[in-house]
Structures are given as C-alpha cells and as structure tokens.
Design a protein around this motif. Structure first.
Motif, mmCIF file in Angstrom:
data_model
loop_
_atom_site.group_PDB
_atom_site.id
_atom_site.type_symbol
_atom_site.label_atom_id
_atom_site.label_comp_id
_atom_site.label_asym_id
_atom_site.label_seq_id
_atom_site.Cartn_x
_atom_site.Cartn_y
_atom_site.Cartn_z
ATOM 1 N N ILE A 77 15.227 4.070 20.349
ATOM 2 C CA ILE A 77 14.900 5.482 20.165
ATOM 3 C C ILE A 77 14.512 5.764 18.720
ATOM 4 O O ILE A 77 13.668 6.612 18.443
ATOM 5 C CB ILE A 77 16.100 6.361 20.607
ATOM 6 C CG1 ILE A 77 15.687 7.854 20.595
ATOM 7 C CG2 ILE A 77 17.296 6.117 19.729
ATOM 8 C CD1 ILE A 77 14.627 8.200 21.583
ATOM 9 N N ASN A 78 15.120 5.014 17.801
ATOM 10 C CA ASN A 78 14.768 5.182 16.383
ATOM 11 C C ASN A 78 13.333 4.737 16.108
ATOM 12 O O ASN A 78 12.632 5.357 15.308
ATOM 13 C CB ASN A 78 15.733 4.387 15.501
ATOM 14 C CG ASN A 78 17.131 4.969 15.524
ATOM 15 O OD1 ASN A 78 17.310 6.162 15.725
ATOM 16 N ND2 ASN A 78 18.135 4.116 15.317
ATOM 17 N N ASP A 79 12.912 3.651 16.792
ATOM 18 C CA ASP A 79 11.532 3.187 16.626
ATOM 19 C C ASP A 79 10.546 4.226 17.141
ATOM 20 O O ASP A 79 9.522 4.510 16.506
ATOM 21 C CB ASP A 79 11.313 1.865 17.369
ATOM 22 C CG ASP A 79 12.118 0.729 16.773
ATOM 23 O OD1 ASP A 79 12.380 0.778 15.550
ATOM 24 O OD2 ASP A 79 12.491 -0.191 17.523
ATOM 25 N N ILE A 80 10.856 4.822 18.304
ATOM 26 C CA ILE A 80 9.977 5.832 18.885
ATOM 27 C C ILE A 80 9.863 7.042 17.977
ATOM 28 O O ILE A 80 8.768 7.573 17.742
ATOM 29 C CB ILE A 80 10.485 6.241 20.285
ATOM 30 C CG1 ILE A 80 10.418 5.049 21.238
ATOM 31 C CG2 ILE A 80 9.671 7.415 20.833
ATOM 32 C CD1 ILE A 80 11.032 5.309 22.598
ATOM 33 N N ASN A 81 11.021 7.479 17.447
ATOM 34 C CA ASN A 81 11.014 8.621 16.531
ATOM 35 C C ASN A 81 10.222 8.304 15.265
ATOM 36 O O ASN A 81 9.506 9.169 14.738
ATOM 37 C CB ASN A 81 12.448 9.012 16.160
ATOM 38 C CG ASN A 81 13.202 9.630 17.328
ATOM 39 O OD1 ASN A 81 12.584 10.191 18.238
ATOM 40 N ND2 ASN A 81 14.519 9.525 17.302
ATOM 41 N N MET A 82 10.338 7.055 14.796
ATOM 42 C CA MET A 82 9.612 6.666 13.593
ATOM 43 C C MET A 82 8.106 6.695 13.844
ATOM 44 O O MET A 82 7.326 7.179 13.025
ATOM 45 C CB MET A 82 10.043 5.269 13.158
ATOM 46 C CG MET A 82 9.342 4.778 11.884
ATOM 47 S SD MET A 82 9.383 2.982 11.705
ATOM 48 C CE MET A 82 8.286 2.489 13.039
ATOM 49 N N TYR A 83 7.679 6.200 15.012
ATOM 50 C CA TYR A 83 6.259 6.192 15.341
ATOM 51 C C TYR A 83 5.707 7.613 15.446
ATOM 52 O O TYR A 83 4.602 7.899 14.979
ATOM 53 C CB TYR A 83 6.019 5.443 16.661
ATOM 54 C CG TYR A 83 6.174 3.947 16.537
ATOM 55 C CD1 TYR A 83 5.576 3.258 15.486
ATOM 56 C CD2 TYR A 83 6.898 3.219 17.480
ATOM 57 C CE1 TYR A 83 5.707 1.878 15.377
ATOM 58 C CE2 TYR A 83 7.034 1.849 17.370
ATOM 59 C CZ TYR A 83 6.440 1.171 16.316
ATOM 60 O OH TYR A 83 6.571 -0.191 16.207
ATOM 61 N N GLN A 84 6.491 8.498 16.061
ATOM 62 C CA GLN A 84 6.034 9.881 16.202
ATOM 63 C C GLN A 84 5.887 10.548 14.842
ATOM 64 O O GLN A 84 4.940 11.311 14.605
ATOM 65 C CB GLN A 84 7.003 10.659 17.087
ATOM 66 C CG GLN A 84 6.972 10.221 18.544
ATOM 67 C CD GLN A 84 8.008 10.924 19.395
ATOM 68 O OE1 GLN A 84 8.762 11.767 18.912
ATOM 69 N NE2 GLN A 84 8.058 10.573 20.670
ATOM 70 N N LYS A 85 6.814 10.243 13.948
ATOM 71 C CA LYS A 85 6.717 10.790 12.593
ATOM 72 C C LYS A 85 5.514 10.196 11.863
ATOM 73 O O LYS A 85 4.845 10.882 11.088
ATOM 74 C CB LYS A 85 8.002 10.517 11.816
ATOM 75 C CG LYS A 85 9.197 11.331 12.302
ATOM 76 C CD LYS A 85 10.448 11.020 11.494
ATOM 77 C CE LYS A 85 11.623 11.851 11.985
ATOM 78 N NZ LYS A 85 12.872 11.541 11.227
ATOM 79 N N ASN A 127 3.688 12.691 23.012
ATOM 80 C CA ASN A 127 4.687 11.974 22.210
ATOM 81 C C ASN A 127 4.385 10.483 22.208
ATOM 82 O O ASN A 127 5.201 9.644 22.608
ATOM 83 C CB ASN A 127 6.088 12.239 22.764
ATOM 84 C CG ASN A 127 6.482 13.687 22.641
ATOM 85 O OD1 ASN A 127 6.131 14.360 21.671
ATOM 86 N ND2 ASN A 127 7.207 14.199 23.625
ATOM 87 N N THR A 128 3.164 10.162 21.771
ATOM 88 C CA THR A 128 2.727 8.767 21.765
ATOM 89 C C THR A 128 2.312 8.362 20.356
ATOM 90 O O THR A 128 2.415 9.138 19.411
ATOM 91 C CB THR A 128 1.539 8.558 22.722
ATOM 92 O OG1 THR A 128 0.395 9.284 22.214
ATOM 93 C CG2 THR A 128 1.865 9.077 24.114
ATOM 94 N N GLN A 129 1.826 7.134 20.235
ATOM 95 C CA GLN A 129 1.352 6.633 18.949
ATOM 96 C C GLN A 129 -0.160 6.837 18.793
ATOM 97 O O GLN A 129 -0.754 6.323 17.862
ATOM 98 C CB GLN A 129 1.693 5.138 18.806
ATOM 99 C CG GLN A 129 3.191 4.858 18.775
ATOM 100 C CD GLN A 129 3.495 3.374 18.871
ATOM 101 O OE1 GLN A 129 4.191 2.920 19.766
ATOM 102 N NE2 GLN A 129 2.975 2.594 17.937
ATOM 103 N N PHE A 130 -0.753 7.580 19.699
ATOM 104 C CA PHE A 130 -2.192 7.826 19.660
ATOM 105 C C PHE A 130 -2.489 9.093 18.869
ATOM 106 O O PHE A 130 -1.800 10.102 18.994
ATOM 107 C CB PHE A 130 -2.758 7.949 21.070
ATOM 108 C CG PHE A 130 -2.593 6.697 21.890
ATOM 109 C CD1 PHE A 130 -3.429 5.609 21.710
ATOM 110 C CD2 PHE A 130 -1.577 6.603 22.832
ATOM 111 C CE1 PHE A 130 -3.274 4.455 22.456
ATOM 112 C CE2 PHE A 130 -1.407 5.457 23.577
ATOM 113 C CZ PHE A 130 -2.255 4.377 23.390
ATOM 114 N N LEU A 131 -3.545 9.027 18.095
ATOM 115 C CA LEU A 131 -3.969 10.167 17.280
ATOM 116 C C LEU A 131 -5.454 10.412 17.504
ATOM 117 O O LEU A 131 -6.270 9.493 17.372
ATOM 118 C CB LEU A 131 -3.708 9.878 15.788
ATOM 119 C CG LEU A 131 -4.199 10.933 14.782
ATOM 120 C CD1 LEU A 131 -3.446 12.244 14.985
ATOM 121 C CD2 LEU A 131 -3.999 10.422 13.353
#
Length: 240
Positions: A77-85, A127-131
């Motif tokens: 979950i920390n990795d996901i939050n980091m990616y979103q940030k 809430n993905t890593q896509f921009l």
C-alpha cells in the motif's frame, strides 16, 4: 366595483388548465423565440468562437529504483501511495516553467513561456500511475507537435531532477482531426433550453401584467357579477 375587480385580480392564481391555455395561445411566439435563440447560439458557435484543438499524450510513471530491474514485485500500500504522489508531482512538473522552456527551445517556438503554459493541462488517470498531458491550441498541428515534445521534455527534466528517467511514453500524442471546442451540439441544446425558458418566462410575465378581462367566466366566478354580453370582433373592421 373597481375595488372588487382589483382584489379579485390580485387573488387570481394560475392553475394547470390556465397555464396550459396560456401556453396554447402563445405557442407560436414560444416556438419562434426558442428557434431564434437556438439559431443565434449556432451562429455564435460556428462563426464567432475560435475553434480549439486538443492533443493528448499518455505517460507512465514508474520508479525503477523501487521495484528493481529483475522483474515486477508485489506492491504494498505504501508503494501505491508513493506512485500516486509521484503522478501528482509529475502532473505539476509538466505544467512547470522548466518544461515549457525546454519545449520552446527544442521546437524553436516563437511563443512566450506563459503562452505555452496556458496550453498545458495534465491529469492523473484515476488512482493509477498513468498521466495524461494535453495541449490545447487553435492550431491543430501546433497542439500535436507540442504534446509529443512535452513527453520528451518531461523525461529530460525527470532525469535532471532524480538522476533517473521514470517517465515512459505509453501513448504518443494523437493528431486532432476535429476541434474539441466549441461543442456545436451542446451549445445548440443550451440555446434551445435557454430560448424555451426565456419565451415561457416572457409569456407568463406578460400574462401576469395583463389586467384585462379575457372571458366571461372571470366576471361570473371571480367577481360574482352577472355577465350581460360582449362585443364581437369582426375581422377587417376598424374599431372606434
């Protein structure tokens, strides 16, 4: 008599039958005003508003230093939050002055940094890593060229900031064939609704301000007076 008439007129309310009759009597005027406003909205959209074209490039934000290069690992979950940030951060970087200056330099544009920044919009895809990075311009070719360069410049700035390239181009920019704005169909619908509301408002205001007696039922029911008769209107005859 005048006091009774005034009091009755003030107490008069519009029921559904009366509203329907008013609309029926003024139907032609309602239709004409609605069509006129709709046509004006279409003319303004087609000839007065400069069309804008939007080109969008999609990038993927992935910090390889976290996941490693040997293959994918289970994300916490920390990795996901980091990616979103990270995605939110790179969304801001994409609109930064540094990226805009690099775009101008690489494409040799005769545009100010502020002007280029006004064209840029960026948003995370859920809430993905896509921009998604979009460029909006009155020139379709310019929006397409800048959008593609935006991804390249963002990769360059990322390398300078972090010492590693975490921006991967997922989908190159699309060439905008048709303008993204103004939306003719939407504006026609808005014009139709606005014209309809305007015409109905005008009809009911006119009805409210019109204090003349329109039929015998008002005299008999509202004023409680006997109806003696009426003078018929003859078409083509002048009334003195």
């Amino acid at each position: 008599m005048s006091r009774v008439y005034s009091a009755a007129m003030k107490e008069q309310t519009l029921d559904l039958n009366t509203i329907g009759q008013i609309i029926k009597n003024k139907l032609f005027a309602i239709i004409m005003v609605t069509l006129l406003v709709t046509i004006i909205a279409g003319i303004l959209t087609s000839y007065m508003i400069v069309p804008k074209y939007k080109s969008t490039v999609a990038v993927f934000i992935n910090d390889m230093r976290t996941t490693g290069t040997e293959g994918p690992t289970d994300q916490t979950i920390n990795d996901i939050n980091m990616y979103q940030k990270l995605v939110d951060t790179y969304s801001e970087i994409a609109r930064s002055r540094t990226v805009a200056e690099d775009v101008i330099l690489e494409l040799e544009l005769v545009l100010s940094v502020e002007k280029v920044q006004e064209m840029i919009s960026s948003s995370a895809k859920g809430n993905t890593q896509f921009l998604n990075i979009s460029i909006t311009s009155s020139d379709s070719e310019l929006s397409y060229v800048i959008a593609n360069q935006m991804a390249v410049s963002l990769k360059k700035v990322s390398m300078e900031l972090r010492g590693t390239d975490i921006v991967q181009i997922l989908d190159p920019a699309n060439y905008p064939v048709s303008p993204s704005s103004p939306n003719l169909k939407l504006n026609l619908v808005i014009g139709f609704v606005a014209g309809l509301l305007l015409s109905l408002f005008g009809v009911f205001v006119e009805e409210f301000l019109n204090q003349t007696i329109k039929d015998s039922t008002f005299i008999e029911n509202d004023l409680s007076l006997p109806f003696l008769g009426s003078i018929p209107r003859v078409e083509g005859e002048e009334i003195y």
